[in-house]
Design a protein around this motif. Sequence first.
Motif, PDB file in Angstrom:
ATOM      1  N   UNK A 107       0.841  -1.139   0.005  1.00 19.46           N
ATOM      2  CA  UNK A 107      -0.069   0.086  -0.166  1.00 19.46           C
ATOM      3  C   UNK A 107       0.793   1.308  -0.164  1.00 19.46           C
ATOM      4  N   UNK A 108       1.785   1.205   0.858  1.00 20.98           N
ATOM      5  CA  UNK A 108       2.780   2.586   0.785  1.00 20.98           C
ATOM      6  C   UNK A 108       3.665   2.504  -0.537  1.00 20.98           C
ATOM      7  N   UNK A 109       3.995   1.565  -1.089  1.00 22.08           N
ATOM      8  CA  UNK A 109       4.781   1.494  -2.361  1.00 22.08           C
ATOM      9  C   UNK A 109       3.540   2.039  -3.340  1.00 22.08           C
ATOM     10  N   UNK A 110       2.453   1.641  -3.518  1.00 20.20           N
ATOM     11  CA  UNK A 110       1.644   2.214  -4.570  1.00 20.20           C
ATOM     12  C   UNK A 110       1.126   3.650  -4.248  1.00 20.20           C
ATOM     13  N   UNK A 111       1.277   3.948  -3.024  1.00 17.52           N
ATOM     14  CA  UNK A 111       0.697   5.384  -2.752  1.00 17.52           C
ATOM     15  C   UNK A 111       1.684   6.218  -3.244  1.00 17.52           C
TER      16      UNK A 111
END
Length: 775
Positions: free
Chosen positions: A760-764
Motif C-alpha cells: 500500500x505504501x509503495x503504490x501510494x
Amino acid sequence: MKIGLSAIAVALTMLMSTGNATQTTQAAVKPVSPSAAVDLKPAPVDSNAISAASSPASSTSTTSTTTTASTVHLPFSMLGAYEPIRLRGVLDDHALGVGVRLDRVVTAAHLHLVYTYSPSLVFPLSHIRVLVNNQVVGTVPFDAEHAGKPAAVDIALDPRLFADFNQLSLELVSHYTMTNCEDPSNSSLWADISPASEIVLEQQSVKLPSDLALLPAPFFDRRDSTKLVLPFVLPANPSNDVMRSAAVIASWFGVQADYRGAKFPVLHDFPDADNAIVLATAATLPAGLNIAEITGPQLIMMPNPRAPDKKLLLVLGRDAAQLQTAVNVLVMNKNMLTGAAVTVGDVDIGAPRKPYDAPKWLPVDRAVQFKDVVANSDLLQVRGSTPDPIRIDMHLPADLFAWNGRGVPLDLRYRYTSPSVMNDSSLSVAINGLLIKSYHLNLAGAEDDRAKLGQLRLPILNDDTSGASNAINIPAFRVGSDNQLELKFTMDSQKSGLCSGVSTNPARAAIDPDSTIDFSGFAHYAVMPNLAFFANSGFPFTTYADLAQTLVVVPDKASSADLESMLSLMGEMGKWTGFPALRVQVVHASSVQGVIDKDILVIGSGATAALMKGWSNIAPMQIAASADNRYRFTLKVSTRGGIKSAIARTSALFSESGAFGTLVGFESPYTKYRSVVALAASDDASLSNVIDALQNPGQVSQMQGDLTVIRGEDVQGQRVGPQYVVGDFPWYARIWMIAIKYPLALAMFGVLAGILVAIGVFLGLQALAARRRGI
C-alpha cells in the motif's frame, strides 16, 4: 423495692468474689523467696494440653434466676497469634487485645503461658514480664532446668484491671553475658510463646437495661472475639416476606461480626439461655409474648422471659410491609434509636448499589491510598530490629482480568531510621506470601532508594508471566478476591565492633499513608462456574452489595436447618461486602415462576434437596429422595470438548447413613450468563457442615470447579459440567486473547499485514510520483 434489694445483693456477691480473686492475684505475683516460688514455677508441657488449649473458646455456665456465671477460654490463636510469638533481642515485646463483653464482668482470671526460651541466657538476668493494660501483673523467671524445651506456667491476673478493651503484653528481658560487650541482636537472645497459651476469664453476667441505644449489643458485642451465634425466632412456616426480612437482619449482623463469622440457629420459641431476634407480624406473634397491640413498624428490646439476664429484640409490624420497614430502620438508622421500644415511620434505603461498589472492596475505578484501606495509619508504622510485617488486607472483585499482562501499579513510599553503618537492612514487598521485590535500605544521607522507589507492577489473575512491565521482572502470582500485601522491614544491627555501644532497638520505619495501589483499567471477565469465587467472596452474588440481583430459593417446607443455612449464608454475604442485603429476594421453591433475570442461590437438604426439578439437563448433580430412607445421587460428567460437550451420566443409590453435602454451580436455565449455586445435602447435619466449611479457610481453599463434595472434614472440588463466561470483555481484547493461543498464525498474520502495508505504501508513493511528473 424487691428489685432494688435483689440488685444490691447481686452487687455485694460480685464484689466479694472480686475481692477474693484480687487477694489470690496479689499473692500469686507477690515477691517471694526462691524456695517459696510455687505459683510461677514452670512445668513441662503436655502435648494433649496444648491441643486442647488451641481449640476454639469454650464456656461453661451455671444459670440462676438473675445472673449467669461462665468460664471463657481465649487461646492466643483466637486473639490473632496464629503462629508462635517470637521475641528477640535484649528487650522485645508483643501485645494482644482481650475484650470483655458489655454484659459481662470479670470476677477472676489467669494466664496459662506455654513458652520456650534459649538455653544460652544468663538466667538470673533474663525473664518475661506480663502486663495487663500497662500494669505489671507477673514475672516469669528463667532457669537452666527448663531451658530449650516447652514449659508452662499459670499466672493469676487481677480482675479489677479488666475493662471492655484490654491489652495483654509480654515483654522479654534477656541477656547472654554480664560484660559490656553484649550484642543486642545476638541470635542466642530469644523466647517463643506458643499459640496454645490462653487467658481464662471467670465472668459474671450483668443485667443490662432494655435500651435500643445499645445496639448491636448485647446481640453482637464487638468486644467479643468469638464466633457470633445468634438465634432467630421465626414462625413455624414463615412467608417469603418474613424470610426476606430475617435475611436482611442476618446480613447486617454478618457485617458486624466480620472476621469472627456468624451462625443463626432458627427456633420457634424463646431460647433458654441466649439473646435472640424475634420477627413477627400481628398474626404470627409467639405465644407467651406479653406486649401491647402492634400499631405500626416497631422495634422493642425486652428481657428474655426464660433468661432474665438475656435480651430479645422484637422486630414487629402489623403486616409484611411494616415488618420490612422496621427491618430497614434497624439496619440503616440504628444510631437514631433509643429507649426500650420505638414505633418507626418510613425510611429511605437509598438508591440501588452499583456493580463492584461494596464498602469492603477496594475501588477499581481509581488509585487508592493506603490510609483509606487501613483502619488506623498507626498500623503502617513499626519499630525494632525485626518487627512484624505491615499487613494490608485488600478485598477485590473476583472477576478482575488482566488480558494484556498489565500489572497492578503500586506507588510505594516509605521512611526509616537510616543505618549509620553499611549493613543488610532491607524492605521486602510480598503479596499473598509471595515475594515481589526487596529493597536495600541505604546509609544516612543516601536518598537513592527512596527517590527511585515507586511504580511496581503486580501481575494479576492471569497465568501469562511475560507481561511484567517496567524494569522489574516479578515472579508470577495471582491476586484473587482476598489478598494481603506484606511490607516487612528488617533493620540489621548497626554495631561496628565487638564492644561498640548501640542503643537497644533504636530503629523505626513507616509506610507513607499516601502510598497508592491502582486496580483501575482491568476488565471484568470470568469463566464460570467457579465455586472458588463463591467460597471466597460470594461472587457473582456480591457483585451488587445489596444483593439486588440475587434470588434465594428454599424448600416449600423448609426445616429449621434449611432456614439456619440460608440466614448464615446471608451473614457471610454481609461479611464479604460490608453492606446489608437490603434488596435480596427470598422465596419458596413453588414461587419460582417465569423468566428470572437474576443469579439464583438454592438451599435444601434431605428430601427437599431435589429443588432443581426440571433442571436435570443442566445441573451437573442432583440428589433425589428414594424409598426406605435412601437417596439417589445423579452425576453428569461432560468431556473436555468445549461448551457443546459429550455427556455421560452415572447414578448411585445410597443409604441415609452415607451423609454428605455439596456445592453445585451451573448456568441458569432461565437467563443466559446468569449463575446458579446450590447448597444441597443428604440431611440437615450435612447441610450445616456445608456452612461450616464455607467459614473454614482451610476447607474453602479446596472448593473449586462446579462441584464440591463435603464429607465431614474432607472437601473435594472438581469440574464435571460445561462452562460459560460472564463479564464485559472488550472486542479487541477478545481478538487478542484468541490470537495469542495460535502464535504461529499470529506471526504469519503479522508478516502478511506487513507485506500489505508495504504494498500500500509503495503504490501510494508511485501514485504521488506520477502526479508530480504530470502523468
